[in-house]
Design a protein around this motif. Structure first.
Motif, mmCIF file in Angstrom:
data_model
loop_
_atom_site.group_PDB
_atom_site.id
_atom_site.type_symbol
_atom_site.label_atom_id
_atom_site.label_comp_id
_atom_site.label_asym_id
_atom_site.label_seq_id
_atom_site.Cartn_x
_atom_site.Cartn_y
_atom_site.Cartn_z
ATOM 1 N N PRO A 148 -14.008 43.900 146.376
ATOM 2 C CA PRO A 148 -13.274 42.872 147.279
ATOM 3 C C PRO A 148 -11.629 42.965 147.149
ATOM 4 C CG PRO A 148 -14.440 41.341 145.746
ATOM 5 C CD PRO A 148 -14.802 42.916 145.380
ATOM 6 N N PRO A 149 -10.957 42.714 148.195
ATOM 7 C CA PRO A 149 -9.416 42.560 147.979
ATOM 8 C C PRO A 149 -9.159 41.030 147.287
ATOM 9 C CG PRO A 149 -10.132 42.043 150.243
ATOM 10 C CD PRO A 149 -11.313 42.337 149.522
ATOM 11 N N THR A 150 -8.167 40.768 146.407
ATOM 12 C CA THR A 150 -8.130 39.668 145.727
ATOM 13 C C THR A 150 -7.869 38.475 146.583
ATOM 14 O OG1 THR A 150 -5.557 40.089 145.751
ATOM 15 C CG2 THR A 150 -7.018 41.041 143.872
ATOM 16 N N ASP A 151 -7.343 38.578 147.617
ATOM 17 C CA ASP A 151 -7.283 37.392 148.689
ATOM 18 C C ASP A 151 -8.498 37.253 149.563
ATOM 19 O OD1 ASP A 151 -6.825 39.596 150.235
ATOM 20 O OD2 ASP A 151 -4.836 39.005 150.941
ATOM 21 N N PHE A 152 -9.618 37.684 149.121
ATOM 22 C CA PHE A 152 -10.859 37.661 150.238
ATOM 23 C C PHE A 152 -11.015 36.292 150.470
ATOM 24 C CE2 PHE A 152 -15.304 37.194 150.509
ATOM 25 C CZ PHE A 152 -15.631 38.076 151.624
ATOM 26 N N LEU A 153 -11.110 35.178 149.296
ATOM 27 C CA LEU A 153 -11.553 34.019 149.571
ATOM 28 C C LEU A 153 -10.436 33.226 150.227
ATOM 29 C CD1 LEU A 153 -13.023 33.187 146.150
ATOM 30 C CD2 LEU A 153 -14.417 33.907 148.130
ATOM 31 N N LEU A 154 -9.116 33.451 149.876
ATOM 32 C CA LEU A 154 -8.175 32.662 150.750
ATOM 33 C C LEU A 154 -8.076 32.886 152.049
ATOM 34 C CD1 LEU A 154 -5.347 33.342 148.043
ATOM 35 C CD2 LEU A 154 -6.836 31.403 148.032
ATOM 36 N N LYS A 155 -8.654 34.231 152.599
ATOM 37 C CA LYS A 155 -8.492 34.697 153.913
ATOM 38 C C LYS A 155 -9.879 34.048 154.727
ATOM 39 C CE LYS A 155 -5.300 38.233 153.936
ATOM 40 N NZ LYS A 155 -5.064 39.659 154.344
ATOM 41 N N THR A 156 -10.903 33.958 153.878
ATOM 42 C CA THR A 156 -12.331 33.573 154.445
ATOM 43 C C THR A 156 -12.522 32.262 154.436
ATOM 44 O OG1 THR A 156 -13.306 34.077 152.360
ATOM 45 C CG2 THR A 156 -13.002 35.999 154.117
ATOM 46 N N ILE A 157 -12.476 31.533 153.358
ATOM 47 C CA ILE A 157 -12.957 29.948 153.329
ATOM 48 C C ILE A 157 -12.334 29.132 154.383
ATOM 49 C CG2 ILE A 157 -12.822 28.191 151.929
ATOM 50 C CD1 ILE A 157 -15.002 30.497 151.050
ATOM 51 N N PRO A 158 -10.926 29.281 154.719
ATOM 52 C CA PRO A 158 -10.575 28.404 155.799
ATOM 53 C C PRO A 158 -11.176 28.600 157.039
ATOM 54 C CG PRO A 158 -8.705 29.540 154.473
ATOM 55 C CD PRO A 158 -9.926 30.218 154.219
ATOM 56 N N CYS A 159 -12.007 29.634 157.270
ATOM 57 C CA CYS A 159 -12.679 29.647 158.605
ATOM 58 C C CYS A 159 -13.709 28.454 158.530
ATOM 59 C CB CYS A 159 -13.321 30.961 158.783
ATOM 60 S SG CYS A 159 -12.002 32.352 158.960
ATOM 61 N N PHE A 160 -14.147 28.208 157.538
ATOM 62 C CA PHE A 160 -15.323 27.319 157.543
ATOM 63 C C PHE A 160 -14.919 25.829 157.837
ATOM 64 C CE2 PHE A 160 -17.024 30.835 155.500
ATOM 65 C CZ PHE A 160 -18.339 31.179 155.692
ATOM 66 N N LYS A 161 -13.592 25.635 158.137
ATOM 67 C CA LYS A 161 -13.264 24.010 158.642
ATOM 68 C C LYS A 161 -14.127 23.848 160.067
ATOM 69 C CE LYS A 161 -9.103 23.597 156.624
ATOM 70 N NZ LYS A 161 -7.315 23.316 156.974
ATOM 71 N N ASP A 162 -14.657 25.145 160.717
ATOM 72 C CA ASP A 162 -15.619 24.730 161.642
ATOM 73 C C ASP A 162 -16.917 24.448 161.013
ATOM 74 O OD1 ASP A 162 -17.232 25.147 163.731
ATOM 75 O OD2 ASP A 162 -16.501 27.000 164.427
ATOM 76 N N SER A 163 -17.588 23.417 161.424
ATOM 77 C CA SER A 163 -18.795 23.095 160.537
ATOM 78 C C SER A 163 -19.926 23.602 161.125
ATOM 79 C CB SER A 163 -18.951 21.537 160.664
ATOM 80 O OG SER A 163 -19.117 21.233 162.128
ATOM 81 N N THR A 164 -19.902 24.418 162.200
ATOM 82 C CA THR A 164 -20.841 25.039 162.794
ATOM 83 C C THR A 164 -21.115 26.332 162.378
ATOM 84 O OG1 THR A 164 -19.982 25.871 164.864
ATOM 85 C CG2 THR A 164 -20.650 23.702 164.963
#
Length: 495
Positions: A161-177
């Motif tokens: 994975p790229p080093t910034d994988f989590l920094l770019k993906t985790i913010p999407c989960f602010k959508d609770s659905t």
């Protein structure tokens, strides 16, 4: 009796053509959506929400568990662990679990690497089971039971994975659905041979189409690695299910049919490795075909019970049964000889059916190859003649794949759902002992090649030429895989 066989062959032929036509038109619709959405809205949202690495505020970041399921992966396990430990994320909120089901020297290599990173302050540990119940699905379920994260990032052994994988993906989960998120996949060895290039294109096409499916809110198939799952979603679904060999697809179907949303971030790309031997490829695709067909029928009734617009339902059926369609193309290959012998294609139905089939193949081949190159990020300079020839070879490779999916579908029909074989990647495939199903698939390739040669000969003798293009393309596709089988055998003898 011959009249009955003739009627049956024509009926099946026309049904497959109609099924193929619906599939092509639906895929073309999604392809056009993908073209308009090269950069998805959700991807843009991620880039706008992601904070700089220097941001010291960590209260907005949830705890994450990185799951690394491995099984006899001595060639790549150290690289995988190193890549996971390079992921940028608040250290106190990140844990890495190496889920080791190995029975060889992989365990020693993994332990040494885990100890090395743990000594440097990384929260990483190795989790090893006493048995392999449930194979990879059981390994993942065992892993999440010992994790503390609110989200799970999953990477197979051959992924980086790229080093910034989590920094770019985790913010999407602010959508609770949002239940799960899939990212793009690139392939380090895609240019080793035409076989690896074909695989990169074929899976690149799937990624490109997924952009349109996700933008339109349609069901999609999960790749299983380089993805992130919300813990509450996985818990609500009961985790990965070992009753199928495509446990990732099964969980993705259950999530989408359970009212969870998904996201697809094509621009976040993890690198992976493709099988370089034809034996590894055919075993992998038979397993995929078996699992995908099983999953499609397993969830079909549940899908019909869901309330959804007609177009979305058609896309769901098309996606869930695309593997059945591919397997049915092999049925057409089997019917080509009796059709050539018994049917003169004088009737309007069969004549226009044949024209429609080949026209659809051309349309689908061009759309598929274009989307494949875009999805796989091939940036070769255009060369019309070379591109047309490669497109023809690309299309012809789907015919051996139809045989693998047909064989997988037959095995699924007889209840073979858990026969799991690890797919060796890269040059590792030359030195492994292949399971017995490989010999069955190879025998089928040989028989199909000569069967199609016979169909061409009969067509020529009877001046009934309509299906000759199909049978010649079968000979090209199966001829390639047989040549690669001979080539791999000689490479193996030298190693």
């Amino acid at each position: 009796m011959l009249a009955l066989l003739s009627w049956f062959s024509q009926a099946v032929f026309l049904v497959v053509v109609i099924y193929f036509a619906v599939y092509v038109l639906l895929e073309l619709r999604v392809f056009l959506i993908s073209q308009k959405v090269e950069r998805r809205k959700l991807t843009e949202l991620v880039h706008s929400m992601a904070k700089a690495e220097s941001d010291s505020e960590t209260e907005h970041w949830p705890p994450v568990s990185v799951l690394l399921p491995i099984r006899n992966e001595s060639e790549v396990v150290e690289r995988l662990i190193d890549a996971a430990c390079r992921l940028r994320y608040p250290g106190e909120l990140l844990e890495i679990l190496v889920l080791d089901d190995s029975s060889d020297g992989t365990t020693e290599l993994a332990c040494a690497r885990v100890d090395q990173h743990a000594a440097q302050g990384v929260d990483i540990r190795l989790v090893k089971r006493r048995n392999r119940n449930g194979f990879k699905a059981g390994n993942l379920v065992n892993g999440i039971q010992q994790s503390r994260g609110e989200f799970f990032a999953v990477f197979d052994a051959d992924f980086v994975p790229p080093t910034d994988f989590l920094l770019k993906t985790i913010p999407c989960f602010k959508d609770s659905t949002l239940g799960f998120l899939q990212t793009g996949i690139g392939y380090e060895n895609r240019d080793v041979s035409f076989l690896t290039r074909f695989q990169a294109m074929e899976m690149g096409h799937q990624q490109y189409v997924t952009v349109g499916l996700s933008e339109d809110g349609d069901m999609a198939s999960l790749s299983g690695s380089s993805c992130v799952w919300r813990k509450t979603c996985v818990d609500a679904l009961g985790g990965w299910n070992a009753s199928t060999v495509t446990e990732d697809v099964d969980l993705g179907y259950r999530a989408q049919l359970g009212e969870w949303n998904y996201a697809y971030l094509r621009d976040v790309v993890s690198m992976s490795t493709l099988p370089e031997t034809i034996s590894a490829y055919r075993i992998q695709r038979e397993r995929w075909g078996r699992g995908l067909i099983h999953s499609g029928f397993k969830h079909f009734k549940h899908m019909l019970q869901q309330r959804m617009p007609l177009m979305k339902r058609m896309h769901a059926i098309s996606m869930m049964f695309s593997s059945v369609l591919l397997a049915s193309i092999f049925v057409l290959i089997l019917l080509s000889l009796p059709l050539t012998y018994l049917v003169r294609f004088d009737g309007a139905g069969m004549r226009w059916g044949a024209f429609a089939f080949f026209g659809l193949v051309v349309l689908w081949g061009l759309e598929n190859a274009f989307g494949a190159r875009k999805g796989a990020r091939f940036n070769d300079k255009p060369n019309v003649l070379k591109d047309l020839w490669e497109t023809y070879l690309y299309v012809s490779m789907f015919l051996p794949m139809a045989w693998y999916y047909f064989a997988g579908g037959v095995r699924a029909l007889f209840g073979v759902h858990g026969d799991f074989h690890r797919t060796p990647k890269g040059k590792d495939g030359y030195g492994v002992i292949v399971p017995g199903i490989n010999s069955v698939l190879l025998a089928g390739e040989i028989l199909t090649f000569f069967y199609s040669v016979a169909a061409v000969w009969v067509a020529w003798q009877r001046a009934n030429y309509f299906l000759i293009p199909l049978n010649i393309t079968v000979c090209v596709g199966f001829g390639m895989v047989l040549f690669w089988s001979w080539q791999d055998r000689h490479v193996y003898r030298r190693t």
